[in-house]
Design a protein around this motif. Structure first.
Motif, mmCIF file in Angstrom:
data_model
loop_
_atom_site.group_PDB
_atom_site.id
_atom_site.type_symbol
_atom_site.label_atom_id
_atom_site.label_comp_id
_atom_site.label_asym_id
_atom_site.label_seq_id
_atom_site.Cartn_x
_atom_site.Cartn_y
_atom_site.Cartn_z
ATOM 1 N N SER A 36 52.092 60.142 26.032
ATOM 2 C CA SER A 36 51.408 61.423 25.858
ATOM 3 C C SER A 36 49.885 61.311 25.821
ATOM 4 C CB SER A 36 51.908 62.114 24.594
ATOM 5 O OG SER A 36 51.632 61.302 23.466
ATOM 6 N N SER A 37 49.362 60.089 25.884
ATOM 7 C CA SER A 37 47.905 59.933 25.888
ATOM 8 C C SER A 37 47.530 58.582 26.479
ATOM 9 C CB SER A 37 47.337 60.029 24.463
ATOM 10 O OG SER A 37 47.726 58.888 23.707
ATOM 11 N N GLY A 38 46.288 58.497 26.892
ATOM 12 C CA GLY A 38 45.777 57.222 27.378
ATOM 13 C C GLY A 38 45.799 56.172 26.284
ATOM 14 N N GLU A 39 45.484 56.591 25.056
ATOM 15 C CA GLU A 39 45.493 55.658 23.928
ATOM 16 C C GLU A 39 46.886 55.079 23.700
ATOM 17 O OE1 GLU A 39 42.214 58.670 22.806
ATOM 18 O OE2 GLU A 39 44.172 58.775 23.714
ATOM 19 N N GLU A 40 47.898 55.948 23.733
ATOM 20 C CA GLU A 40 49.271 55.489 23.500
ATOM 21 C C GLU A 40 49.670 54.452 24.563
ATOM 22 O OE1 GLU A 40 53.864 57.160 23.196
ATOM 23 O OE2 GLU A 40 52.292 58.518 23.895
ATOM 24 N N PHE A 41 49.325 54.722 25.808
ATOM 25 C CA PHE A 41 49.676 53.792 26.885
ATOM 26 C C PHE A 41 48.928 52.463 26.731
ATOM 27 C CE2 PHE A 41 48.843 52.221 31.268
ATOM 28 C CZ PHE A 41 50.140 51.786 31.529
ATOM 29 N N LEU A 42 47.628 52.535 26.480
ATOM 30 C CA LEU A 42 46.843 51.302 26.322
ATOM 31 C C LEU A 42 47.299 50.510 25.097
ATOM 32 C CD1 LEU A 42 43.292 52.648 27.261
ATOM 33 C CD2 LEU A 42 44.756 51.139 28.640
ATOM 34 N N ASP A 43 47.644 51.215 24.017
ATOM 35 C CA ASP A 43 48.155 50.536 22.815
ATOM 36 C C ASP A 43 49.460 49.805 23.119
ATOM 37 O OD1 ASP A 43 46.009 51.454 21.349
ATOM 38 O OD2 ASP A 43 47.149 53.014 20.279
ATOM 39 N N THR A 44 50.327 50.428 23.908
ATOM 40 C CA THR A 44 51.591 49.793 24.271
ATOM 41 C C THR A 44 51.330 48.535 25.094
ATOM 42 O OG1 THR A 44 52.774 51.889 24.210
ATOM 43 C CG2 THR A 44 53.796 50.107 25.489
ATOM 44 N N LEU A 45 50.411 48.620 26.047
ATOM 45 C CA LEU A 45 50.064 47.447 26.854
ATOM 46 C C LEU A 45 49.530 46.308 25.980
ATOM 47 C CD1 LEU A 45 48.344 48.937 30.031
ATOM 48 C CD2 LEU A 45 50.572 47.816 29.895
ATOM 49 N N SER A 46 48.732 46.643 24.972
ATOM 50 C CA SER A 46 48.168 45.626 24.077
ATOM 51 C C SER A 46 49.229 45.049 23.147
ATOM 52 C CB SER A 46 47.054 46.222 23.214
ATOM 53 O OG SER A 46 45.971 46.593 24.018
ATOM 54 N N ALA A 47 50.087 45.911 22.627
ATOM 55 C CA ALA A 47 51.077 45.489 21.635
ATOM 56 C C ALA A 47 52.236 44.698 22.242
ATOM 57 C CB ALA A 47 51.622 46.706 20.893
ATOM 58 N N ILE A 48 52.536 44.983 23.503
ATOM 59 C CA ILE A 48 53.672 44.312 24.157
ATOM 60 C C ILE A 48 53.160 43.637 25.426
ATOM 61 C CG2 ILE A 48 56.016 44.609 25.084
ATOM 62 C CD1 ILE A 48 56.073 47.324 23.554
ATOM 63 N N PRO A 49 52.658 42.412 25.303
ATOM 64 C CA PRO A 49 52.058 41.732 26.462
ATOM 65 C C PRO A 49 52.982 41.619 27.668
ATOM 66 C CG PRO A 49 51.604 40.525 24.440
ATOM 67 C CD PRO A 49 52.581 41.611 24.095
ATOM 68 N N MET A 62 42.630 64.348 29.924
ATOM 69 C CA MET A 62 43.429 64.290 28.698
ATOM 70 C C MET A 62 42.472 64.237 27.519
ATOM 71 S SD MET A 62 46.408 61.515 29.652
ATOM 72 C CE MET A 62 45.296 60.229 30.192
ATOM 73 N N PRO A 63 42.912 64.734 26.360
ATOM 74 C CA PRO A 63 42.080 64.584 25.159
ATOM 75 C C PRO A 63 41.940 63.103 24.819
ATOM 76 C CG PRO A 63 43.979 66.022 24.757
ATOM 77 C CD PRO A 63 44.138 65.443 26.120
ATOM 78 N N GLY A 64 40.868 62.755 24.164
ATOM 79 C CA GLY A 64 40.648 61.345 23.822
ATOM 80 C C GLY A 64 40.174 60.591 25.045
ATOM 81 N N ILE A 65 40.864 59.528 25.378
ATOM 82 C CA ILE A 65 40.487 58.708 26.532
ATOM 83 C C ILE A 65 40.948 59.409 27.810
ATOM 84 C CG2 ILE A 65 40.821 56.493 27.685
ATOM 85 C CD1 ILE A 65 41.287 55.209 25.002
ATOM 86 N N SER A 66 40.016 59.649 28.721
ATOM 87 C CA SER A 66 40.357 60.303 29.986
ATOM 88 C C SER A 66 41.112 59.349 30.899
ATOM 89 C CB SER A 66 39.082 60.764 30.695
ATOM 90 O OG SER A 66 38.395 59.639 31.243
ATOM 91 N N GLY A 67 41.759 59.915 31.895
ATOM 92 C CA GLY A 67 42.456 59.103 32.871
ATOM 93 C C GLY A 67 41.529 58.149 33.603
ATOM 94 N N LEU A 68 40.310 58.600 33.886
ATOM 95 C CA LEU A 68 39.354 57.723 34.576
ATOM 96 C C LEU A 68 38.974 56.530 33.700
ATOM 97 C CD1 LEU A 68 37.079 60.379 36.315
ATOM 98 C CD2 LEU A 68 38.781 58.876 37.407
ATOM 99 N N GLU A 69 38.868 56.735 32.387
ATOM 100 C CA GLU A 69 38.565 55.630 31.476
ATOM 101 C C GLU A 69 39.755 54.675 31.379
ATOM 102 O OE1 GLU A 69 36.884 52.932 28.872
ATOM 103 O OE2 GLU A 69 35.966 54.353 30.253
ATOM 104 N N VAL A 70 40.964 55.223 31.340
ATOM 105 C CA VAL A 70 42.155 54.369 31.332
ATOM 106 C C VAL A 70 42.179 53.533 32.613
ATOM 107 C CG1 VAL A 70 44.688 54.328 31.383
ATOM 108 C CG2 VAL A 70 43.494 55.900 29.839
ATOM 109 N N GLN A 71 41.900 54.181 33.737
ATOM 110 C CA GLN A 71 41.862 53.463 35.014
ATOM 111 C C GLN A 71 40.848 52.322 34.962
ATOM 112 O OE1 GLN A 71 40.193 55.572 38.373
ATOM 113 N NE2 GLN A 71 41.408 54.382 39.839
#
Length: 128
Positions: A36-49, A62-71
């Motif tokens: 549901s957010s860029g943060e949630e996706f990035l956190d999952t990538l960090s937490a589960i290598p 998206m609120p918080g981290i934008s898609g371009l920042e996630v990219q």
């Protein structure tokens, strides 16, 4: 064709969009996980290598981290990214494509085009 063991990550703050994309992809045998957010996706990538989706369908606004920042943060990993947006802005489109997005699609999404884009992203062929 997408390997059935491959997973596509769908990152969008609109739950109905995530649900619709997941159902669409699953209808053609492509497994999808939603975030549901860029943060949630990035956190999952960090937490589960070991977690590495084959492709990421990523909303730009998206609120918080934008898609371009996630990219930007995903660039070193080299995950294929399909950008989606309801608010098509030329500068965002150019930034996304120059930064390596394999496709840039406008909402409402055409299901057949999204499926083709995912297949191309996973197969390594850019959608033009």
């Amino acid at each position: 064709m997408v390997n059935p063991n491959q997973i596509v990550a769908v990152v969008d703050d609109d739950e109905s969009v995530c649900r619709a994309i997941r159902r669409l992809l699953q209808s053609v045998g492509i497994e999808a996980e939603t975030f549901s957010s860029g943060e949630e996706f990035l956190d999952t990538l960090s937490a589960i290598p070991s977690y590495r989706p084959s492709c990421v369908v990523l909303d730009i606004q998206m609120p918080g981290i934008s898609g371009l920042e996630v990219q930007r943060q995903l660039a070193p990993i080299g995950l294929p990214i399909i950008m989606i947006t309801a608010h098509d802005e030329l500068s965002a489109r150019q930034t996304a494509l120059v930064s390596g997005a394999v496709a840039y699609l406008r909402k409402p999404l055409n299901g057949a085009i999204l499926i083709k884009a995912v297949e191309m992203a996973v197969g390594g062929t850019p959608l033009t």
